[in-house]
Design an enzyme around this catalytic site. Sequence first.
Site, PDB file in Angstrom:
ATOM      1  N   HIS A 144       0.872  -1.174   0.000  1.00  0.00           N
ATOM      2  CA  HIS A 144       0.000   0.000   0.000  1.00  0.00           C
ATOM      3  C   HIS A 144       0.914   1.230   0.000  1.00  0.00           C
ATOM      4  O   HIS A 144       2.030   1.160   0.511  1.00  0.00           O
ATOM      5  CB  HIS A 144      -0.816  -0.065   1.299  1.00  0.00           C
ATOM      6  CG  HIS A 144      -1.907   0.943   1.421  1.00  0.00           C
ATOM      7  ND1 HIS A 144      -1.671   2.240   1.813  1.00  0.00           N
ATOM      8  CD2 HIS A 144      -3.248   0.846   1.221  1.00  0.00           C
ATOM      9  CE1 HIS A 144      -2.826   2.892   1.858  1.00  0.00           C
ATOM     10  NE2 HIS A 144      -3.800   2.066   1.498  1.00  0.00           N
ATOM     11  N   ASP A 195       3.110  -4.418   7.965  1.00  0.00           N
ATOM     12  CA  ASP A 195       1.910  -3.603   7.811  1.00  0.00           C
ATOM     13  C   ASP A 195       0.732  -4.570   7.946  1.00  0.00           C
ATOM     14  O   ASP A 195       0.423  -5.325   7.033  1.00  0.00           O
ATOM     15  CB  ASP A 195       1.929  -2.917   6.444  1.00  0.00           C
ATOM     16  CG  ASP A 195       0.593  -2.258   6.106  1.00  0.00           C
ATOM     17  OD1 ASP A 195      -0.343  -2.339   6.925  1.00  0.00           O
ATOM     18  OD2 ASP A 195       0.493  -1.671   5.020  1.00  0.00           O
ATOM     19  N   GLN A 198      -4.483  -5.025   7.119  1.00  0.00           N
ATOM     20  CA  GLN A 198      -5.493  -5.921   6.565  1.00  0.00           C
ATOM     21  C   GLN A 198      -5.507  -7.291   7.237  1.00  0.00           C
ATOM     22  O   GLN A 198      -6.320  -8.138   6.872  1.00  0.00           O
ATOM     23  CB  GLN A 198      -5.267  -6.119   5.058  1.00  0.00           C
ATOM     24  CG  GLN A 198      -5.355  -4.848   4.236  1.00  0.00           C
ATOM     25  CD  GLN A 198      -6.760  -4.287   4.159  1.00  0.00           C
ATOM     26  OE1 GLN A 198      -7.745  -4.955   4.479  1.00  0.00           O
ATOM     27  NE2 GLN A 198      -6.867  -3.046   3.715  1.00  0.00           N
ATOM     28  N   LYS A 255     -10.513  -0.325  10.509  1.00  0.00           N
ATOM     29  CA  LYS A 255     -10.761  -1.494   9.663  1.00  0.00           C
ATOM     30  C   LYS A 255     -11.201  -2.700  10.499  1.00  0.00           C
ATOM     31  O   LYS A 255     -11.491  -3.763   9.978  1.00  0.00           O
ATOM     32  CB  LYS A 255      -9.502  -1.857   8.866  1.00  0.00           C
ATOM     33  CG  LYS A 255      -9.146  -0.841   7.788  1.00  0.00           C
ATOM     34  CD  LYS A 255      -8.053  -1.385   6.900  1.00  0.00           C
ATOM     35  CE  LYS A 255      -7.238  -0.314   6.210  1.00  0.00           C
ATOM     36  NZ  LYS A 255      -7.961   0.465   5.210  1.00  0.00           N
ATOM     37  N   CYS A 258      -4.628   2.576  -3.671  1.00  0.00           N
ATOM     38  CA  CYS A 258      -3.379   3.056  -3.055  1.00  0.00           C
ATOM     39  C   CYS A 258      -2.256   2.043  -3.215  1.00  0.00           C
ATOM     40  O   CYS A 258      -1.484   1.805  -2.280  1.00  0.00           O
ATOM     41  CB  CYS A 258      -3.571   3.386  -1.575  1.00  0.00           C
ATOM     42  SG  CYS A 258      -4.782   4.657  -1.300  1.00  0.00           S
TER      43      CYS A 258
END
Lengths: 120, 414
Positions: B124, B205, B208, B231, B371
């Site tokens: 991302h 990261d 998600q 999220k 993104c």
Amino acid sequence: MNKTLYREIILEHFRNPLNFGEILDADFIVDEDNPLCGDSVHLTGKVNKGKLTDIKFKGEGCVISRAAGSIMTEYIKNKTIKEIRNFNQKDFLSLIEIPLTVTRLKCALLPFSALQKALK
Amino acid sequence: MKRDKFMKVSLVKSDFPIFDEYPNLVYLDNAATSQKPHTVIDAVKQFYVKYNANIHRGIYKLSENATQKYENVRSKVAGFIGCDDPKEIIFTKNTNEAINLIVYGWARVNLKKGDIVVLSEMEHHANIVPWIRLKQELGINLYFVPLTSDYGLDYKKILAQGFDLSKIKLVSIAHVSNVLGTINPVSEIVKFLKENKLSVKVCIDAAQSVPHLPIDIRDLDCDFLTFSAHKMLGPSGVGVLWARLKLLESMEPFLAGSHMILKVFRDNVIFADFPDKFEAGTANLEGVVGFGAAIDYLNKLGMQNVFEHDQTLMKYGLQELSGIDGLKLFGLKEAKNRIAIFSFGFEGIHPHDIAQILDEDNIAIRSGHHCAQPLMDSIKQSATARASCYIYNSKEDLDKLVMGLKKVKQTLGI
């Protein structure tokens, strides 16, 4: 929710766009991108005695930007440069008659922005 | 909560007031942000009603209670990812800011010209752009791990690049791709780096992955982990950086100002100890408290159940979407090592048109580059359409998506 965006006339311009392609011996060539969605338009035209005698567009794009390119080029073809200069964003949007959200406005305006670049 | 009870999506869905407001909404844009259960909305409201005061250093009861509420969430977050010490949890604005904190607080201090940071082609922008700025500033080099043919990471290629491996100081990659849905084998990658004697730090990261997978930092064996509350049912404006204690000790603050100090002189400053050191200014107090309620909600469901629900939808979605003629899916075809994020397109059709036609039937998906422009370049697309699921989605939602996509084909004559 907008039910009228994909009406038949717009889809017809998308499937069979008018003035789609490129003029090889063009008097002007402009490119315009929409980095937001990756759309691009390539506008070529011929001018004779102050009149736009031919114009073509091509590029990658969504239904809206392609239909807008088709309708716009058909409208301005054979008009004088003076007339085309008077053709403003409002005229353009009423011409294509697509009710647009803020995001999609950019798609529709892509061919118009390219035209403004060409007029400079 | 028992597993069979959880699978009754209608029960879960009834906890989310947005679906009372829009009963026909098919919300499939969860990779962008999740909806909020009433417990989270109530917690935010209750904070204003019962606890509102600025935290830390308030002598009065109200402020002390607010501080306690806020700090309790730090412990909850720590517990949620298998971290023993809440001091290692830093609240930020979002994942993006958490990565910037690593870049400016750790990398900018510890890296020098010629050092290499390894990213991947599926990152991302949040995990690319801050590194590009650091490259411009320090002259570090960036290497992007390429994709394998089935949308995984070809991470073993790191060894074959011909660069001095001792220059690699950090590997920073997504746990789960926000476009492809691929679950990257983080612990395997860490093991691989160690086996090859690469003395690097690993940053994950996890924006998600934390919402969908049971996460334990001890299993991942990484050094930094970043994610966002919004999220995973929580409010926007709250993110998390987890880092190993030793690294936090060597990090400089990213944002300077109030709250992050021990003492301020006219020409000098002594910083507070972390986590305060990295949390300048008044934080998003009600947001953090709402995040606590989101974690409670997920814990009650059980993250293993959440993951299994995702896997059921993932398998079903793959099966149904691959039955649509002309639809190209960008992501693992095999129903493993991936979550229920589906990126797709039709030849010659812009994804914006797909999303807009689906919206006519109240099906919310995302379209664009998500993104992840370097990834779009790798898969040779300017944009894709993306449907992504969460706990309140059902197979029926995916059926509606499939119906909608058939309508897209019909409308556009493909």
